[in-house]
Motif scaffolding. Structure first.
Motif, PDB file in Angstrom:
ATOM      1  N   GLN A  44       0.836  -1.207   0.000  1.00 48.58           N
ATOM      2  CA  GLN A  44       0.000   0.000   0.000  1.00 48.58           C
ATOM      3  C   GLN A  44       0.868   1.254   0.000  1.00 48.58           C
ATOM      4  O   GLN A  44       0.577   2.225  -0.697  1.00 48.58           O
ATOM      5  N   ARG A  46       3.846   1.540  -1.180  1.00 49.66           N
ATOM      6  CA  ARG A  46       4.479   1.690  -2.493  1.00 49.66           C
ATOM      7  C   ARG A  46       3.557   2.420  -3.466  1.00 49.66           C
ATOM      8  O   ARG A  46       3.974   3.323  -4.186  1.00 49.66           O
ATOM      9  N   TRP A  47       2.265   2.038  -3.441  1.00 48.27           N
ATOM     10  CA  TRP A  47       1.333   2.676  -4.381  1.00 48.27           C
ATOM     11  C   TRP A  47       1.061   4.124  -4.002  1.00 48.27           C
ATOM     12  O   TRP A  47       0.823   4.970  -4.873  1.00 48.27           O
ATOM     13  N   LEU A  48       1.106   4.427  -2.715  1.00 51.24           N
ATOM     14  CA  LEU A  48       0.951   5.827  -2.294  1.00 51.24           C
ATOM     15  C   LEU A  48       2.159   6.651  -2.734  1.00 51.24           C
ATOM     16  O   LEU A  48       2.034   7.823  -3.094  1.00 51.24           O
ATOM     17  N   VAL A  50       3.970   5.970  -5.407  1.00 50.58           N
ATOM     18  CA  VAL A  50       3.794   6.120  -6.863  1.00 50.58           C
ATOM     19  C   VAL A  50       2.798   7.244  -7.146  1.00 50.58           C
ATOM     20  O   VAL A  50       3.008   8.059  -8.057  1.00 50.58           O
ATOM     21  N   GLU A  51       1.736   7.292  -6.360  1.00 54.26           N
ATOM     22  CA  GLU A  51       0.709   8.336  -6.545  1.00 54.26           C
ATOM     23  C   GLU A  51       1.344   9.729  -6.478  1.00 54.26           C
ATOM     24  O   GLU A  51       1.097  10.583  -7.336  1.00 54.26           O
ATOM     25  N   GLU A  54       3.832  10.375  -9.441  1.00 55.88           N
ATOM     26  CA  GLU A  54       3.117  10.681 -10.681  1.00 55.88           C
ATOM     27  C   GLU A  54       2.610  12.121 -10.671  1.00 55.88           C
ATOM     28  O   GLU A  54       2.606  12.805 -11.688  1.00 55.88           O
ATOM     29  N   THR A  55       2.181  12.579  -9.485  1.00 54.67           N
ATOM     30  CA  THR A  55       1.696  13.960  -9.364  1.00 54.67           C
ATOM     31  C   THR A  55       2.828  14.948  -9.670  1.00 54.67           C
ATOM     32  O   THR A  55       2.637  15.919 -10.404  1.00 54.67           O
ATOM     33  N   ILE A  57       5.552  14.361 -11.435  1.00 56.18           N
ATOM     34  CA  ILE A  57       5.905  14.249 -12.860  1.00 56.18           C
ATOM     35  C   ILE A  57       4.880  15.001 -13.709  1.00 56.18           C
ATOM     36  O   ILE A  57       5.233  15.714 -14.661  1.00 56.18           O
ATOM     37  N   ALA A  58       3.604  14.865 -13.351  1.00 58.84           N
ATOM     38  CA  ALA A  58       2.538  15.556 -14.091  1.00 58.84           C
ATOM     39  C   ALA A  58       2.671  17.068 -13.929  1.00 58.84           C
ATOM     40  O   ALA A  58       2.484  17.821 -14.890  1.00 58.84           O
TER      41      ALA A  58
END
Lengths: 136, 178
Positions: A44, A46-48, A50-51, A54-55, A57-58
């Protein structure tokens, strides 16, 4: 005529041994259960991470935010991630030259750290990426 | 040695046996609930791990697909529809949807199961400055989509887990200022 059988003393001794062994076995079972759950929290986390990555990078690619927006103040620490209260998250951003070591411009190392507590022990997971300024 | 001594048996008397059983019953009664709780926790932990593994693989696949959403002729993401529980993109060639607790990914008309035991699957689109867009977007409304949030919750019996992440549509990485 003697028949082999347990005496009361033997029976009580057996029960005492069982009484000592059972808590130890149950403790081991509970520890095994926690060890199984630990990877779930790590996944969990790890995915947070990544979230958040990604923000960032965006944001770097956003025409209205862009390169100048990518600094630590744009991403304040979250002591408790909304919706996932067991986790804390923070972002560190360091700008360097092309060697990624010495001070400079054009390269930003972004590190997202997610922290959580597992049976009283503090755990942390870091994901990192390097952003470069987009060609003008 | 008297005849009485010759036939004397070494073992429990009735009173001793009853006392033993009484003590054993007390110990067993006290430990049964603890044992049950520990065993239940162990099996639930195994199931939670299975769910998390399944969900993680599904989200991994989905994030890769959504990151790779191509551009349409207008230079915006080629997304036809984004709903809370599904999306269609790449000219309608690819889609994801929640169907009776199963997350289904479609490519070229062929369905593939991403994961089962799903209780919640939610997509949320965001624009270039991270503002949440409407819950349901279709056609030109999808042009503003740059980021897509993913939430997935799974449950099986008493075991449950959830995942949350976000995807940036990489085709928009070189977007120019308006």
């Amino acid at each position: 005529m003697h028949r082999p059988a347990f005496t009361l003393t033997e029976t009580v001794a057996a029960m005492v041994i069982l009484g000592v062994a059972m808590p130890a076995m149950l403790t081991a079972l509970t520890a095994a259960h926690h060890d199984r759950v630990a990877p779930v929290l790590a996944s969990q986390a790890r995915w947070l991470a990544v979230e958040q990555l990604e923000t960032v990078i965006a944001d770097r690619s956003s025409p209205r935010l862009g390169w100048e927006h990518i600094h630590a103040a744009s991403y304040p620490p979250e002591p408790s991630v909304p919706g996932m209260a067991a986790f804390a998250r923070e972002v560190s951003i360091t700008e360097t030259g092309p060697d990624l070591q010495t001070a400079g411009e054009g390269y930003k190392t972004v590190i997202v750290t997610v922290r959580w507590s597992d049976r009283g022990r503090e755990r942390a997971l870091e994901l990192a990426t390097i952003l470069t300024e987009l060609p003008s | 040695m008297s005849r009485r001594n010759l036939v004397r048996r070494v073992g429990f008397t009735l009173v001793e046996a009853i006392a033993s059983m009484a003590v054993l019953a007390v110990i067993a009664g006290a430990s049964v609930s603890v044992t049950w709780s520990a065993v239940r926790g162990f099996t639930d932990g195994a199931e939670t791990l299975r769910l998390q593994s399944q969900g993680s693989v599904a989200v991994e696949r989905l994030t890769r697909e959504l990151r790779a959403i191509p551009l349409d002729e207008a230079g915006t993401p080629d997304i036809q529809e984004i709903r809370a529980d599904g999306a269609t993109w790449a000219g309608g060639d690819r889609a994801v949807r929640l169907e009776s607790g199963t997350l289904v990914y479609t490519r070229g008309g062929v369905d593939a199961v991403l994961c089962t035991d799903v209780t919640t699957f939610r997509l949320q689109a965001y624009d270039s400055v991270d503002t949440a867009l409407g819950e349901t977007l279709a056609g030109a409304e999808c042009d503003a989509v740059r980021r897509i949030g993913i939430e997935l919750a799974l449950r099986s019996g008493e075991a449950s887990t959830s995942l949350r992440t976000r995807v940036f549509v990489r085709a928009m990485a070189l977007e120019e200022a308006p």
